[in-house]
Every structure is written in structure tokens, then in C-alpha cells.
Design a protein around this motif. Sequence first.
Motif: not given
Lengths: 432, 157
Positions: A123-127, A163, B31, B69, B125, B135, B138, B140
Motif C-alpha cells: 500500500x502506498x502509505x507504507x513508505x 507501490x 507519484x 494519495x 493507515x 502521516x 511520507x 508516520x
Amino acid sequence: MKETKVLTEHYDKEEYRFLEGYQKWGGYSMLRKALKMKPGDIVEMVKASGLRGRGGAGFPTGVKWGFLPKNGEPRYLLCNADEGEPGTFKDRLIMERAPHQLIEGMLIAAYAIESHKSYIYVRGEYNYPIRVLEKALEEAYQAGLLGRNILGSGFHHDMDIYRGAGAYICGEETGLISSLEGYKGQPKLKPPFPAVQGYLKKPTIVNNVETLAAVVIILRDGPEGYRKYGTEKSPGTKIFSLSGNVLRPGNYEVPLGFPLKDLIFGLGGGIPNGHQLKAVIPGGSSAPVLTAEEAMRATLDYECLANMGTMLGSGAVIVLDDRQCMVDCLGNLMHFYHHESCGQCTPCREGTGWLDKITQRILSGQGQPADVDLLFKVADNMKGRTICALSDAAALPVMSFVTKFRDEFDYYVHNGKSKVKGKVLAHAQMYH
Amino acid sequence: MFALSPEGLERVKKEMRRYETKQSAIIPALYIAQQENNGWISDEVIDYLSRVMEIPAAQINEVFKFYTMFNQKPVGRYHVQVCGTLSCHVNGAPELIEFLCRHLGVKLDEMTADGKFTISRVECLGSCGTAPMMQVNDTYYENLTPEKALQILKNLP
């Protein structure tokens, strides 16, 4: 009360995240073992272990692998790391603490199903997990664990990361495939199942992160060893993500069949500040809710929870205490499903919208006497009428909330406010 | 007119070779473009990507609109996304959102006058055991209190 750390045995060690440290604790020795076996024998081993998909559906992994055509057509392995089921944060733990365990599990799976290309769809948020995985892939390529002629075995396999960009539905395996193909993440009609026609219409296996990591354990302990924990129909251990109103939230690995009350009150430390347990959602937000009384006698395995009309799902246990208003909690979830419906099937697109609107109307004090029955009716009409399970995932919580906590819904409609003392829901309008 | 930097364009072209089909590079390209367009995607960006990727604008547009996103309007330099789904909801997310909006003088999804912050409420999230959380771009930030969150934002350059 202790965890049973099989998969997560070494997760507390910083070095385990890197190739050298992972190998120090036995890492990649199961890949070496696998590469000397016949691929079909590994599939049989996984079948015999009884491992069931840890993403939510609980489908037997080895059986899924067995659906692949036997014609030698190129096939893909996709790791589902889209972890989006509210309450779930276990795949993130695996990727952050043991990226090589996932890679090793994927390599064994790939060898077993004779695939030469895999993707980890994150998932994109899991950078941060993505960065950990990127580093691990780089290490694995440098060490000859990926690429051509892996460890001199003649087997080659390439692995890459994709991603995502923020869409719950991409955790549904055909939605994930659509997304990876560069389209909206809308699920596809089944059959054909991905094993026959998946990514780019090629045979494809989609497995969850925890499922693939568990393959390493099955190779190490054998099917019998793996079955040492858990129940006959739910073998092995599983990581449960515990959250909500609980003193010590977090990920806990326990054998399947573990009492839910021991997870909440033992490992989790119970409910904070002397409050009382009110309800538990045992398998991620899509799982029907349990009352406190039901939760106290539930065990965390597929069959017990199915018998209680709910499901183990992704193993996300959300605890709600007596400060919580069930109408408010359902409103929160309906907002989620409305937001996440992909819009493809009418019953889901319109149904989640109505469920959201009706719960928000009740929460705003404008509920009408027929609204509670209407909620139930709309949900009932959404079940089993769509391409994927999202519609049911929205409908089932509604039916369970309304049935088990009917008094709170009726009270809210009649009095324009929550039955829970002192509960002011002034923030309801913030959803929109 | 929007155009990617030479490095950005090179990255997009690399993504187009990375997967089996160039369609799979749409998300990665969005992106890259969003990063170079101050955090959001405009019609110009879509037209530009359509030209350099030789993919119809409508196809890129539908991907863009589907995923949360990608921002459809300008956001602050720091996009603060507070999780509002159930586990965070019962652990103070509504209060956290309300507090941040009040102290920064903005409504949800509105940019602060100095262009520094946008506060959004987002869905789960995957940080439910460390609720509430936010967040920021990028990164958390977990186990927050309203005061702690505001302090984190104030400390950002």
C-alpha cells in the motif's frame, strides 16, 4: 500469559532486518532446502500443513497453488501487502522487522509454483516498509539469492516492489491485479480465477505477506511440526493485531484456537481505566461484531468464529469499551466503506452510500423511526450481489451491529442523542 | 506549462521499462509528477504525462482520480493526514483533528495562509495499535496526543 513466537521469534533483534543478521539466525537455509526438493513436493507439504491464507479469506494456500494449470505457461506470484483492513497492522510488522523472511517465503513459493517473476504490492502509505524491503531486495540480489541461477540451483527468479496509491479495494486479489496492470483497482469477475487467468491474463497466485512468511516455517518444521500449534482445521500460529480500547495494543503471535479473552485481558492487559468491555470486532472491520458475553467464550480460530456468525478475517481484533456508542462506531465504519467502494457494482456503490447517509442522519439527531429497519434492509439487499466481497464486508457489520445493539440504535433515533451517558458526537459532521 | 525536470522525466521513462506493460508505470509516474508539482496533480500534469508516456489522457485521468494519495487540488508543503478510522476514532482522533484545525486556523482540507499545512482526515493507515496517529507527507507519527502532534508540526522547518 505468553505469546507463542514461531514466525516472530527473532523480530526483536535489530540485525534480523538485514541479510547478515537474518542468515545468522538460520535465514535462507529453508530456501536452500527447498531448491533441492521437487516443486510439487513443496506444494504437497504446504497442502498437508493446512496453512490457510492470512489475509482474510482463510483459503487453504496449498489448494490455491494447486489450481495453477500444469502446462508450463509463465505464471506470476504476487504478494499482497496492501494491508488496509481497518484494525490490521501485522504485515507491516513482518515487512519492517523481517523483510528477508518474506523474501525467502516468496522464493520458496515461487520455486514451488515454478514462477520466475513476482511483485510485492505494498500500500502506498507504507513508505517506511517499502524502504526496508527495497534495501532487503538489493541485498538479496547482491548475494545471488535473486536473479539468474539462484544459489547455483538453475532456478531463476526476479522480484520487484509495486507501490499502490491509496485504495482499500486493492487488497482484494483481482483489484490488486487491476491496479498492478495500471488501471483503477476494480475487482474482476471470477471465474476465471487468478490462478488460471490473473496478471496480464497469465496464471497468477496472490498470497498475503503473513501467508508467504509462514511457508518458511512449514519448510523448517514440516507439516506435522507446523500442526503442533493450532487446531485441526486452523493449524499453526497467527499474528493478531490488537487495537481499540485496550491497555496494551499491539501485534501478538499466538496459536490459532487461543481464547479471545486471554488476548484482550491477558496479553492486552484488559480495558483501560476500569471500564467494561462492550463489544469486540474479531477479524478486521468487515467481521460481524461480538458482544462482550460472546467475546468471553470465543476462541481465535476459523471454525469457532464462523460458528458464532463472524470470522477470523485478517486477525485484527478491535476492542470497544462501555464509553463507546455503537451507532457512532457503525457510522465510522460506514463512512469507510462508502469511501472505499470502487463504484463498479450498483448494490455496493449505492448501498454503501445509503448506509453511510442513514447512519450519519441518525447521528445528527435527525433519524426517523424507520431508519433502523431500513439500515438492516439495505444491508440485506447488498449481500452476495456483487463482483467482490466489499459489499458483504459493509453489509455484515451493519446487520450484526443493528441486531446485537438494537436498543442503542432505537434510543438514538427516538431521543436524537446517544444512549451512552455523556457521549457528545459533535464531530460527526467532520466526516464530510 | 507543466514539464518534469530532466531527472524526473528519466525516472518516468525508467518506470515505463520496469514492468511488463507501460500502463503499470502510470501510478509511479503520477507519484513523480506530484512530487515535482508541489504535491498535487493538475490537468496540465495529466496532459503532459499523456504526451510523454503516449497513453490517452483519459486513461491516466481515471487512474489519478481513483487513488486517494493523488491530490486533486493544491496542498500545503506538509500534508498532515490524520487517520480517522475506528481504532483511531475511539482513541482520540476526532479530538486530535479538531485541535489541529483550531490551532492552525483551518478547516479540513484547507491550506494554511502561509501554504505550510493542509490537514486531512483519511481512512485506516495500518497504525491501529499506536492510535491516534498522523502521516505528515511520507512519515508516520504515532501514539499522539493533540499537544504532542501540534508540537511536531511546529518543529517542522
